[in-house]
Enzyme design. Structure first.
Site, short mmCIF file in Angstrom:
data_model
loop_
_atom_site.label_atom_id
_atom_site.label_comp_id
_atom_site.label_asym_id
_atom_site.label_seq_id
_atom_site.Cartn_x
_atom_site.Cartn_y
_atom_site.Cartn_z
N ASN A 1 -24.22 -7.55 -8.42
CA ASN A 1 -24.59 -6.52 -7.45
C ASN A 1 -25.87 -5.80 -7.85
O ASN A 1 -26.72 -5.50 -7.01
CB ASN A 1 -23.44 -5.52 -7.27
CG ASN A 1 -22.45 -6.02 -6.23
OD1 ASN A 1 -22.67 -7.04 -5.58
ND2 ASN A 1 -21.35 -5.31 -6.07
N LYS B 1 -19.56 -9.20 -12.12
CA LYS B 1 -19.53 -8.50 -10.83
C LYS B 1 -20.64 -7.44 -10.76
O LYS B 1 -21.40 -7.35 -9.79
CB LYS B 1 -18.15 -7.87 -10.63
CG LYS B 1 -18.06 -6.91 -9.47
CD LYS B 1 -18.26 -7.62 -8.15
CE LYS B 1 -18.50 -6.63 -7.04
NZ LYS B 1 -17.58 -6.70 -5.96
N PHE C 1 -16.68 -11.16 -4.15
CA PHE C 1 -18.09 -11.11 -3.77
C PHE C 1 -18.18 -11.13 -2.25
O PHE C 1 -18.95 -11.91 -1.68
CB PHE C 1 -18.85 -12.29 -4.39
CG PHE C 1 -18.75 -12.35 -5.90
CD1 PHE C 1 -19.51 -11.51 -6.69
CD2 PHE C 1 -17.88 -13.24 -6.52
CE1 PHE C 1 -19.41 -11.55 -8.08
CE2 PHE C 1 -17.77 -13.29 -7.90
CZ PHE C 1 -18.54 -12.45 -8.69
N LEU C 2 -17.37 -10.30 -1.60
CA LEU C 2 -17.29 -10.33 -0.14
C LEU C 2 -18.29 -9.38 0.48
O LEU C 2 -18.35 -8.21 0.10
CB LEU C 2 -15.88 -9.93 0.31
CG LEU C 2 -14.72 -10.67 -0.36
CD1 LEU C 2 -13.39 -10.09 0.11
CD2 LEU C 2 -14.79 -12.16 -0.06
N ASP D 1 0.85 -1.20 0.00
CA ASP D 1 0.00 0.00 0.00
C ASP D 1 0.89 1.24 0.00
O ASP D 1 1.97 1.24 0.58
CB ASP D 1 -0.93 0.01 1.23
CG ASP D 1 -2.17 0.85 0.99
OD1 ASP D 1 -3.26 0.27 0.77
OD2 ASP D 1 -2.05 2.10 0.98
N THR E 1 -11.92 1.91 -6.47
CA THR E 1 -12.49 2.46 -7.71
C THR E 1 -13.72 3.27 -7.34
O THR E 1 -14.85 2.88 -7.63
CB THR E 1 -12.89 1.34 -8.71
OG1 THR E 1 -13.75 0.42 -8.03
CG2 THR E 1 -11.68 0.60 -9.22
N PHE F 1 -31.90 -11.90 0.30
CA PHE F 1 -31.98 -10.51 -0.18
C PHE F 1 -33.41 -10.08 -0.47
O PHE F 1 -33.68 -9.32 -1.38
CB PHE F 1 -31.04 -10.27 -1.38
CG PHE F 1 -29.65 -10.02 -0.89
CD1 PHE F 1 -28.89 -11.04 -0.36
CD2 PHE F 1 -29.12 -8.73 -0.90
CE1 PHE F 1 -27.62 -10.79 0.16
CE2 PHE F 1 -27.85 -8.48 -0.39
CZ PHE F 1 -27.11 -9.52 0.14
N GLU G 1 -19.30 -7.18 3.65
CA GLU G 1 -18.68 -6.63 4.85
C GLU G 1 -19.31 -7.31 6.07
O GLU G 1 -20.50 -7.57 6.10
CB GLU G 1 -18.90 -5.12 4.93
CG GLU G 1 -18.09 -4.39 3.88
CD GLU G 1 -18.19 -2.89 4.01
OE1 GLU G 1 -18.46 -2.40 5.12
OE2 GLU G 1 -17.99 -2.21 3.00
N CYS H 1 -20.68 -0.82 -2.00
CA CYS H 1 -20.76 -1.51 -3.30
C CYS H 1 -22.02 -1.21 -4.10
O CYS H 1 -21.95 -0.71 -5.21
CB CYS H 1 -20.65 -3.02 -3.09
SG CYS H 1 -19.00 -3.50 -2.61
C1 UDX Z 1 -22.43 -6.44 -1.19
C2 UDX Z 1 -22.52 -7.82 -1.86
O1 UDX Z 1 -23.36 -8.67 -1.06
C3 UDX Z 1 -21.16 -8.42 -2.04
O2 UDX Z 1 -21.26 -9.66 -2.72
C4 UDX Z 1 -20.33 -7.45 -2.87
O3 UDX Z 1 -19.05 -7.93 -3.11
C5 UDX Z 1 -20.26 -6.10 -2.16
O4 UDX Z 1 -21.58 -5.61 -1.94
P1 UDX Z 1 -22.11 -5.50 1.30
O5 UDX Z 1 -22.27 -4.15 0.69
O6 UDX Z 1 -21.01 -5.72 2.26
O7 UDX Z 1 -21.93 -6.59 0.14
O8 UDX Z 1 -23.44 -5.84 2.09
P2 UDX Z 1 -24.78 -6.69 1.89
O9 UDX Z 1 -24.90 -7.63 3.01
O10 UDX Z 1 -24.89 -7.24 0.54
O11 UDX Z 1 -25.89 -5.55 2.12
C6 UDX Z 1 -25.95 -4.40 1.28
C7 UDX Z 1 -27.10 -3.51 1.68
O12 UDX Z 1 -28.35 -4.09 1.36
C8 UDX Z 1 -27.17 -3.17 3.16
O13 UDX Z 1 -27.52 -1.81 3.30
C9 UDX Z 1 -28.26 -4.07 3.69
O14 UDX Z 1 -28.89 -3.57 4.83
C10 UDX Z 1 -29.19 -4.11 2.49
N1 UDX Z 1 -30.04 -5.31 2.43
C11 UDX Z 1 -29.49 -6.53 2.18
C12 UDX Z 1 -31.40 -5.20 2.61
O15 UDX Z 1 -31.94 -4.10 2.84
N2 UDX Z 1 -32.18 -6.32 2.50
C13 UDX Z 1 -31.66 -7.54 2.23
O16 UDX Z 1 -32.44 -8.49 2.15
C14 UDX Z 1 -30.27 -7.65 2.08
#
Ligand code: UDX
Length: 436
Positions: A211, A207, A152-153, A30, A86, A252, A155, A263
């Site tokens: 998303n 990707k 596809f991680l 880094d 990015t 979801f 957080e 993301c």
């Molecule tokens: C996401 C993708 O899941 C991951 O694969 C990608 O690489 C990065 O973006 P992340 O942003 O960490 O991951 O969180 P995620 O658990 O997917 O939730 C995203 C948002 O959607 C949050 O604000 C969460 O509260 C919301 N959400 C998720 C909902 O409102 N309802 C759901 O059923 C699921």
């Protein structure tokens, strides 16, 4: 096998630590000396469950090291991952690729052995071609190939997602790059994680498509929740009822205050931009972005409603429990709490808040909100308590204590964590999302 990870942010650090844990020899690189220095001391720049332990144990075993020197870090690496940020470019929503290209330039100037250069950063279709062009023009004397390998991680669950992925996507047409990447992921291969090899452009689009599709699912159920409120149906049941259909899938489909995070908001915008550039508009994603943006302020209005409407709300006090865009993270990027707090402040509501991890990053984003040391401190004297993020700590609040501390027993549950009948039986005026 030696692996170099350029960029020790969220994705680079989690991926680097996991590769090291699989037995690879990993160097995380880094530009930020403060970050590298703190990683060397075992202090994480981000909050992610299990990460500190993983980094420390692999550093101790000698498989994971950190440096600011790119040339030194990539020397001898068979795979060099680019995992720099990015961000959305100011003004047009395009992904800002300047960091990715700067790394490619630097690799071009310093690479001394054969290596596969892998973009792990989320990059628009065609970025791999540009990285390849930069490296070709650098006049390298060694063999190289450019592959795409999106992450596809999630957080808060990133280590589990890395070690037990639904799939690994690798985009390359080069046989040699394919064999190097197979070696990189061999430990997961043994765990039967499916690897999907595609063309590089397909991998880059996978990707964004993944998303965007998840954002569509969330936004769809959120609109159904609004409809449920009008027609007297329960969105949890609707979600269960459609989710049991294998073609739809249960995940979801949890209604809430709208998606946020690092993301979905950024990647949906970048996809729209790509679609526009290629004259293949994605109307569904356009609508999703608009609906989700509008939803965040609408949730603020929902709280104002619970406070008795715009006139009555002025001068009253609302307590926000949870500020991060989801639990198990300190990430505040595009969190619905920001728009909710602003809507309340604009309406003359006094706002207090508590979040287990997010308050440091939240403070500058909502200067008019008073941050408190605990959930119970935040709700002291409040006219409404609002569950914004479903941290476990808010799932089993002592409701008698909450009621006694509040000025009026009003609970707005934007994550549907409580049972309406139970809460009402305890004397609360209770509202949630998409439930009668
Ligand atoms: C996401 C993708 O899941 C991951 O694969 C990608 O690489 C990065 O973006 P992340 O942003 O960490 O991951 O969180 P995620 O658990 O997917 O939730 C995203 C948002 O959607 C949050 O604000 C969460 O509260 C919301 N959400 C998720 C909902 O409102 N309802 C759901 O059923 C699921």
């Amino acid at each position: 096998m030696k692996i170099a990870m350029v960029g020790s942010g969220y994705v680079g650090l989690v991926s680097g630590a996991c590769f090291a844990d699989f037995g690879h020899d990993v160097v995380c690189i880094d530009k930020d000396p403060a970050k590298i220095e703190s990683l060397q001391r075992g202090v994480m720049p981000i909050y992610e469950p299990g990460l500190a332990e993983l980094v420390t144990s692999n550093a101790k075993s000698g498989r994971l090291s950190f440096t600011t020197d790119l040339a030194e870090g990539i020397a001898g690496a068979a795979a060099i991952f680019i995992a720099v940020g990015t961000p959305s470019r100011r003004g047009d929503g395009h992904a800002d690729l300047s960091y990715v290209y700067a790394v490619a330039e630097e690799i071009g100037q310093t690479l001394v052995n054969d290596a596969v250069i892998v973009t792990k950063s989320t990059v628009p279709v065609g970025t791999g071609d540009e990285v390849e062009r930069i490296l070709s023009e650098a006049g390298l004397k060694v063999k190289f190939a450019v592959a795409s390998n999106p992450e596809f991680l999630r957080e808060g669950a990133a280590i589990g997602d890395f070690k037990r992925p639904d799939r690994i996507v690798i985009g390359t047409d080069d046989e040699w790059a394919r064999s190097v990447m197979t070696e990189v992921y061999r430990p997961l291969f043994l765990n039967k994680a499916p690897i999907l090899f595609t063309a590089r452009r397909s991998s880059e689009l996978i990707k964004y498509a993944a998303n965007a599709f998840l954002a569509v699912k969330i936004t769809f159920i959120n609109e159904m929740a609004d409809l449920c409120e009008k027609v007297g149906a329960d969105v949890q049941d609707v979600s269960r009822g459609i989710g049991m259909d294998g073609r739809i899938g249960a995940k979801f489909l949890h209604a809430g205050p709208g998606y946020g995070g690092s993301c979905f908001p950024k990647d949906t915008l970048a996809l729209l931009k790509t679609a526009e550039d290629y004259e293949a508009p994605t109307r569904i994603v356009e609508a999703v972005v608009k609906v989700n943006d509008a939803r965040k302020r609408a949730m603020g209005r929902k709280v104002i409603e619970a406070l008795g409407g715009i006139e009555a709300a002025r001068g009253k006090k609302a307590a926000l429990l949870g500020l991060t865009f989801k639990p198990q993270t300190d990430d505040m990027r595009d969190s619905p709490s920001i728009a909710i707090a602003q809507t309340l402040v604009d309406a003359g509501v006094e706002v207090t808040a508590y979040d287990p991890e997010g308050m440091d990053l939240a403070r500058p984003l909502m200067p008019q909100v008073a941050m408190c040391d605990s959930a119970y401190a935040a709700i002291e004297g409040a006219d409404a308590t609002v569950i914004v993020t479903e941290w476990d700590a808010f799932r089993a609040l002592d409701l008698a204590r909450v009621k006694a501390a509040m000025n009026a027993p009003v609970l707005v549950d934007l994550r549907n964590v409580y049972d309406p009948a139970e809460v009402r039986a305890k004397g609360f005026a209770y509202s949630s999302v998409g439930r009668p």
